[in-house]
Design a protein around this motif. Structure first.
Motif, mmCIF file in Angstrom:
data_model
loop_
_atom_site.group_PDB
_atom_site.id
_atom_site.type_symbol
_atom_site.label_atom_id
_atom_site.label_comp_id
_atom_site.label_asym_id
_atom_site.label_seq_id
_atom_site.Cartn_x
_atom_site.Cartn_y
_atom_site.Cartn_z
ATOM 1 N N MET A 182 -9.256 4.905 -5.595
ATOM 2 C CA MET A 182 -9.081 3.589 -6.236
ATOM 3 C C MET A 182 -7.741 3.433 -6.943
ATOM 4 O O MET A 182 -7.214 2.330 -7.039
ATOM 5 N N ALA A 196 -4.800 1.256 -5.701
ATOM 6 C CA ALA A 196 -4.957 -0.207 -5.729
ATOM 7 C C ALA A 196 -4.241 -0.818 -6.928
ATOM 8 O O ALA A 196 -3.786 -1.965 -6.876
ATOM 9 N N ALA A 197 -4.129 -0.065 -8.000
ATOM 10 C CA ALA A 197 -3.507 -0.597 -9.216
ATOM 11 C C ALA A 197 -1.979 -0.589 -9.143
ATOM 12 O O ALA A 197 -1.319 -1.311 -9.887
ATOM 13 N N TYR A 207 -2.770 0.039 1.505
ATOM 14 C CA TYR A 207 -2.118 -1.055 0.766
ATOM 15 C C TYR A 207 -0.697 -1.328 1.261
ATOM 16 O O TYR A 207 0.052 -2.036 0.593
ATOM 17 N N ASP A 219 -10.821 -1.522 -14.227
ATOM 18 C CA ASP A 219 -10.905 -2.868 -13.652
ATOM 19 C C ASP A 219 -11.180 -2.801 -12.151
ATOM 20 O O ASP A 219 -12.034 -3.524 -11.622
ATOM 21 N N ILE A 220 -10.465 -1.899 -11.474
ATOM 22 C CA ILE A 220 -10.674 -1.754 -10.025
ATOM 23 C C ILE A 220 -12.061 -1.183 -9.740
ATOM 24 O O ILE A 220 -12.773 -1.646 -8.853
ATOM 25 N N LYS A 221 -12.419 -0.204 -10.542
ATOM 26 C CA LYS A 221 -13.724 0.440 -10.348
ATOM 27 C C LYS A 221 -14.864 -0.557 -10.536
ATOM 28 O O LYS A 221 -15.809 -0.593 -9.746
ATOM 29 N N ASN A 266 -14.869 -3.529 -9.921
ATOM 30 C CA ASN A 266 -14.941 -4.430 -8.764
ATOM 31 C C ASN A 266 -15.215 -3.693 -7.460
ATOM 32 O O ASN A 266 -15.147 -4.287 -6.379
ATOM 33 N N SER A 267 -15.456 -2.374 -7.570
ATOM 34 C CA SER A 267 -15.701 -1.581 -6.361
ATOM 35 C C SER A 267 -17.102 -0.972 -6.352
ATOM 36 O O SER A 267 -17.754 -0.911 -5.320
#
Ligand code: PLP
Length: 352
Positions: free
Chosen positions: A64, A67-68, A93, A218-220, A222-223
């Motif tokens: 993850m 992604a940031a 990405y 934040d990514i986590k 949403n995952s």
């Protein structure tokens, strides 16, 4: 299997109504336990509310984090050999991976001075892993200082994969976050898979720089929807029990000593690694009067097909074979029998 007290905690927690439901970014008690662990084990003080977030094992955290930070054209600095997950996601990405080879003559540490200037400019992430998989090498404070300087000079975020950290031999485990300035440039990813025998339970945590932890969270969020709370609570019991990693470390160190002794008798050049449960051994060039091996892959194929011995070949930074001591053996007699089987299967081979 995980230690009995951890399994007992799990059995109790699974029946509790309050443990139902999504955990999202994790329960505060787990963050508190992780902060206590970091303070007790490494002397690292972290704010559990903002500088720690749980993950469903270190693998998804490594997947993850790109992604940031990674946009098309950005570069992630990775090591070869190494655990490739963050690099794979970097490519998803539109980013690129710059491989830093790990050579024995450098203590299996990457040569940061060898990273070309144009690569430094595009680099956004550096992923390192100590104790290292698969070489078993350790990083020292001097190396981590270099990493911090490099990160500050080049505006690079550091991700130190500490999955094997509690399997450190001959000295105290060293966290990247113990080194001055580390928390300004990066995070460390911890896992309960190895040092607490909780492989398959899927629990770990990301710790360090507050904004990197927040970006990860934040990514986590949403995952995934967080690890099952009963597992987080069982992990709290594990993190609080200092005797668990001591026993696990002793087991793997003993097994590595037995493996090193057997392989040395068979003509391999090897010694006990600084950490991990792997043994990274220069691959033989062939067997006297028999097969020649062009690569470690060739040697590994010979060992599995002709001798029923499983290794993992690495050819990216010279030919090496990775042995592992993660086999199942309930007691030392069984461990010794397994090593005797290794000796007898290879007894007729004189490796070059
Ligand atoms: C270097 C390294 N990092 C990360 C992982 C992933 O561990 P987990 O997702 O179980 O925490 C592994 C597991 O094999 C590993 O060897």
């Amino acid at each position: 299997m995980a230690t009995e007290c951890v399994r007992s905690a799990m059995k109790m927690e699974i029946d509790k109504l309050e443990n139902r439901g999504d955990a999202d970014n994790g329960i505060q008690e787990f963050k508190d336990a992780a902060a206590d662990f970091m303070r007790r084990q490494f002397g690292v003080k972290l704010d559990p509310a903002t500088e720690i977030n749980h993950c469903i094992g270190s693998k998804p955290a490594l997947a993850m984090l790109p992604a940031a930070f990674i946009n098309p054209g950005d570069i992630t600095l990775m090591t070869v050999p190494g655990y490739p997950v963050a690099g794979t996601h970097t490519k998803y990405y539109g980013g690129q991976v710059f491989n830093m080879p790990l050579y024995e003559e450098n203590g299996f540490l990457p040569d940061l001075d060898a990273v070309p200037r144009d690569v430094c400019k595009k680099a956004k992430l550096m992923v390192i892993n100590y104790p290292n998989s698969p070489t078993g090498a350790l990083a020292d404070e001097a190396f981590y200082k270099k990493v911090i300087d490099f990160a500050k000079t080049n505006n690079v975020v550091v991700v130190q994969d500490a999955t094997h950290i509690l399997l450190t031999y001959g000295r105290k485990p060293l966290s990247f976050l113990q080194v001055d300035g580390a928390v300004d440039v990066g995070v460390e990813v911890h896992s309960l898979s190895k040092g607490f025998d909780m492989i398959g339970w899927r629990i770990g945590f990301v710790a360090g720089h507050e904004r990197i932890v927040r970006a990860f969270a934040d990514i986590k969020d949403n995952s995934d929807s967080g690890q099952f709370i009963a597992i987080q609570k069982a992990a709290i019991v594990a993190l609080a029990d200092t005797s668990i990693p001591v026993a696990i470390r002793a087991k793997y160190e003993r097994r590595l000593q037995k493996l090193v002794a057997a392989l040395r008798e068979l003509g391999f050049k090897t010694e006990i690694p600084g950490g991990s449960y792997f043994l990274y051994v220069p691959s033989p060039k062939g067997v006297a009067g028999g097969t020649t091996f062009e690569t470690a892959e060739d040697a590994s194929q010979f060992l599995i097909r002709e001798r029923s011995i499983c290794t993992v070949p690495w050819d990216e930074a010279g030919p090496y074979l990775r042995f592992s001591v993660t086999y199942q053996a309930p007691n030392e007699t069984d461990e010794d029998e397994l090593m005797d089987a290794l000796r007898s299967r290879l007894a007729d081979d004189k490796f070059i």
